[in-house]
Design an enzyme around this catalytic site. Structure first.
Site, PDB file in Angstrom:
ATOM      1  N   GLU A 121       4.045   8.258  -4.343  1.00 45.05           N
ATOM      2  CA  GLU A 121       4.930   7.615  -3.367  1.00 45.05           C
ATOM      3  C   GLU A 121       5.914   6.656  -4.027  1.00 45.05           C
ATOM      4  O   GLU A 121       6.559   5.858  -3.350  1.00 45.05           O
ATOM      5  CB  GLU A 121       4.105   6.882  -2.306  1.00 45.05           C
ATOM      6  CG  GLU A 121       3.453   7.806  -1.315  1.00 45.05           C
ATOM      7  CD  GLU A 121       2.854   7.077  -0.129  1.00 45.05           C
ATOM      8  OE1 GLU A 121       3.155   5.881   0.056  1.00 45.05           O
ATOM      9  OE2 GLU A 121       2.089   7.696   0.614  1.00 45.05           O
TER      10      GLU A 121
ATOM     11  N   GLU B 106       0.883  -1.170   0.000  1.00 44.88           N
ATOM     12  CA  GLU B 106       0.000   0.000   0.000  1.00 44.88           C
ATOM     13  C   GLU B 106       0.914   1.212   0.000  1.00 44.88           C
ATOM     14  O   GLU B 106       1.231   1.773   1.037  1.00 44.88           O
ATOM     15  CB  GLU B 106      -0.920  -0.029   1.217  1.00 44.88           C
ATOM     16  CG  GLU B 106      -2.126   0.893   1.090  1.00 44.88           C
ATOM     17  CD  GLU B 106      -1.794   2.337   1.430  1.00 44.88           C
ATOM     18  OE1 GLU B 106      -1.169   3.028   0.585  1.00 44.88           O
ATOM     19  OE2 GLU B 106      -2.172   2.766   2.519  1.00 44.88           O
TER      20      GLU B 106
END
Length: 736
Positions: free
Chosen positions: A194, A185
């Site tokens: 990210e 995740e």
């Protein structure tokens, strides 16, 4: 958390990268000293920053706890839809012992889900084989927290923790073999920020078997064309400024990109803007990203979107949907509330609930269409070009007769161009704010004709306004964040604003103090908004750097010098904030795993030990879901900028005016611009341009007015104290 930092220590790179991470620190490996964490320490009252090395045994200290409390981990673990979707998908995907790799493991939640799934798998007992889980987490304080969580759940022998970035892992060194399953995740609101793509690329190249199983299985990005005056004002200063009747032109004719927002997507709770949003298209699919195969770094897709109504496209609102399992029965979406479910998902199970509980760790994204937007007629076709890189998605759009996208070469050629946050763009075009600022300047100049005016912060508006209005004065801007870029800008807009280029200059604080010590000219007018470039997510009192800077210049202020603002009023209001409170409430069992050991470190509401208070955090209250004022606004204390900075404190009684649950106190500063207090600029919760400080209660408190015949609390005492040596402001309260 997974963040792909380079192996060389480049602070400027890290500062840019931190915009896309869950925590503002990183871990590096050293052959001689093991794991070390470099944490960015910023002094809020000076703006000075330094990288501080935190050894492993220091990674649970108070400073680290404050750092972790400002991350989105707690909000993420309180997202029950997310947790349930991952648990169900992992249980469907992992049905027998295998090697599982968890990248960005955090507290180890997904790792524990994977280990439990293997224990319960159909063939686990009969085969006699054992599976294994490798948990990769680069952030040292989170690794220490993960170890506590694993011990609390009896999972510490089943999961191997590696304190490295995933691109540092080596098969045969950190992992005995390539992994059969990847669980991860590492997604932000834009999906890619990210480092999802480079992480997956390296994992498929070096860490995973061929054709691995993955959770999630696929992510799909969707978009929708919208008209919104509020969104338009957040980026188009050139055209919104035309509606302002003063003579200041921050973005003059022919220089329409002198001040602008970055050409990027901005995360935002678009549900808060729903009343101002007019939908101009159906949702459309932009990109698919498959986790189970190696992704490309760059793709371009051309879309044809039909307008469903007549209007001006001011923005593209985008979100993403996760398909967590291979068969396509488990989904999670970050769509705004007006989207029931993506119509293009094949095999979508209508029984799956898409209603959202409010969360802050994932929002929607907004891509602004340049200038006034793209005018469309109903049923007109729009040609949309979407491009993704390793870390971002961008758009270009046009009709047959229009193309509004600016040429990138044109933007980069303008050395004076300044990029600001959308909220600052909107503030600079706000008629009432500009009128108040100009009135304050004119009133100040009536008191004393200034020979030298100093703008101590990064206020572009005040620098231009002073140069325009104070014709016989010399204007000096310190521009601590803008520096040379600000100097080039002031020179570029001089003619359009009616001042000569030698009338204004930019100088550093140290240079000003040195040069003025030998000169007779002293500062007659010292001003600030206050606004410091780069302070994007700070608590309101961290803008008291203005007071610190004013104090440094005290020795070269003339007798009777005018200070603007002259005072700061520290305000508070008790509020009902159920969505925000629930997203920060203490954790017990998350999908069957005890997480109570993280509550203290992450600053959770409820369940904290006596004497331990929740940290005060910066939020834009208008974007925090449901909210309601439970009391009148009170003034707790004053900051007197006419004197040098000093400790101060205050106390006030908050009287509740309605019945309900109080979840916390919202705190902000009102800037008093003149001695008569006729011009007061608020940064409170009704404003959209600033963040407020939010002090969440340990537990919600039932409150009511004195008129109600209930046993609810009718009032509360709130006390604050400010320490100028650290910039800290302590908030204490007691319900009566």
């Amino acid at each position: 958390m997974q963040c792909l930092f380079p192996k060389t220590l480049n602070p400027q790179f890290f500062l840019r990268s931190f915009n896309n991470t869950r925590s503002k620190a990183f871990t590096v490996r050293s052959m001689s000293s093991g794991s070390r964490m470099f944490q960015l320490k910023v002094d809020p009252l000076t703006g000075n920053s330094e990288w501080v090395v935190i050894e492993e045994d220091e990674a649970s200290g108070d400073a680290t706890k404050q750092l972790l409390a400002n991350t989105s981990y707690l909000d993420m673990f309180n997202d029950t839809r997310r947790n349930k979707a991952y648990r169900e998908a992992i249980e469907k995907t992992i049905t027998k012992p295998c090697h599982v790799l968890d990248i960005g493991a955090g507290t180890g939640l997904l790792s524990m889900m994977a280990a439990r799934a293997m224990d319960h798998g159909d063939s686990a007992e009969s085969s006699g084989s054992k599976g294994m889980v490798t948990a990769c987490e680069s952030y040292l304080p989170m690794v220490k927290l993960m170890r506590k969580v694993l011990h609390a759940n009896g999972m510490h022998r089943k999961i191997r923790i590696i304190n490295k970035r995933s691109d540092e892992l080596e098969v045969g060194v950190d992992m005995p073999s390539r992994a059969d399953v990847l669980v991860s995740e590492i997604l932000d609101s834009e999906l890619l920020g990210e480092g999802l793509i480079p992480t997956l690329q390296h994992a498929h190249d070096q860490l995973l078997v061929d054709n691995p199983k993955t959770v999630p299985y696929r992510a799909t990005v969707y978009g929708q064309l919208v008209e919104s005056t509020d969104l338009w004002k957040l980026h188009d200063l050139y055209n919104t400024e035309k509606e302002v009747l003063d003579e200041i032109r921050l973005v003059p004719e022919g220089m329409d990109s002198a001040i602008c927002v970055k050409r990027q997507q901005f995360s935002m709770h678009c549900d808060a803007l729903e009343e101002d949003i007019k939908l101009l298209s159906e949702p459309f699919k932009v990109f698919d990203f498959d986790f189970w195969r190696r992704p490309d770094s760059h793709r371009v897709t051309k879309l044809s979107v039909q307008a469903t109504d007549t209007g001006a496209v001011h923005a593209i609102i985008s979100w993403w949907s996760l398909q967590l399992d291979e068969k396509g029965t488990i989904f999670y979406s970050t769509a705004p509330k007006w989207i029931s479910c993506p119509s293009s998902v094949e095999g979508f199970n209508s029984s799956i609930s898409w209603s959202q509980n409010w969360c802050d760790h994932w929002k929607q994204c907004v891509w602004f269409i340049p200038k006034k937007g793209l005018s469309l007629l109903k049923d007109e076709e729009v040609s949309l070009l979407a491009v993704h890189t390793d870390t971002s998605i961008s758009y270009e759009m046009k009709t047959l007769s229009q193309n509004l996208e600016l040429e990138q070469s044109e933007l980069s050629a303008q050395k004076y161009q300044i990029t600001l946050l959308p909220e600052k763009i909107a503030l600079y075009s706000d008629v009432n704010w500009r009128c108040s600022m100009l009135k304050a300047i004119k009133n100040a100049m009536k008191q004393k004709t200034p020979s030298l005016c100093v703008v101590v912060d990064d206020s572009i508006f005040l620098a231009v306004a002073l140069a325009h209005l104070a014709k016989g004065s010399h204007v000096l801007s310190l521009f601590p964040g803008l520096q040379e870029k600000g100097a080039l800008y002031l020179q570029a807009v001089a003619t359009a604003n009616g001042y000569s280029k030698d009338h204004v200059e930019v100088q550093k604080m140290s240079e000003l103090l040195t040069s003025q010590s030998s000169l007779e000219k002293q500062i007659d007018l010292l001003v600030g908004e206050p606004f410091y470039y780069g302070n994007n997510s700070v608590l309101p009192w961290q803008n008291l750097r203005f007071w610190k800077d004013r104090s440094l210049l005290d020795s070269i202020l003339s007798e009777g010098a005018v200070i603007m603002p002259c005072k700061g009023l520290f305000k508070a209001c008790a509020m009902s904030l159920p969505d925000l409170w629930h997203s920060h409430q203490c954790l017990q069992h998350v999908e069957g795993f005890d997480h109570s050991v993280v509550n203290s470190t992450l600053g959770a509401c409820g369940g904290s030990p006596p004497g331990q208070e929740n940290p005060t955090l910066p939020f834009s209250v208008w974007q925090c879901g449901k909210s309601k004022k439970m009391s009148d606004i009170v003034t707790i204390m004053e900051f007197n900028f006419l004197k040098t900075i000093s400790p101060c404190s205050g106390k006030a009684k908050v009287e509740f005016i309605t019945h309900g649950k109080c979840h916390g106190f919202v705190l902000w500063i009102e800037w008093v611009m003149d001695a008569e207090e006729s011009i007061v600029l608020s940064t409170g919760p009704e404003q959209r341009y600033w963040k407020q400080g939010v002090k969440l209660l340990k537990e919600p408190v039932a409150v009511g007015s004195h008129r109600s015949a209930t046993t609810d609390c009718h009032s509360a005492d709130i006390e604050t104290s400010f320490d100028p040596s650290t910039g800290d402001l302590i908030v204490e309260y007691a319900f009566l």
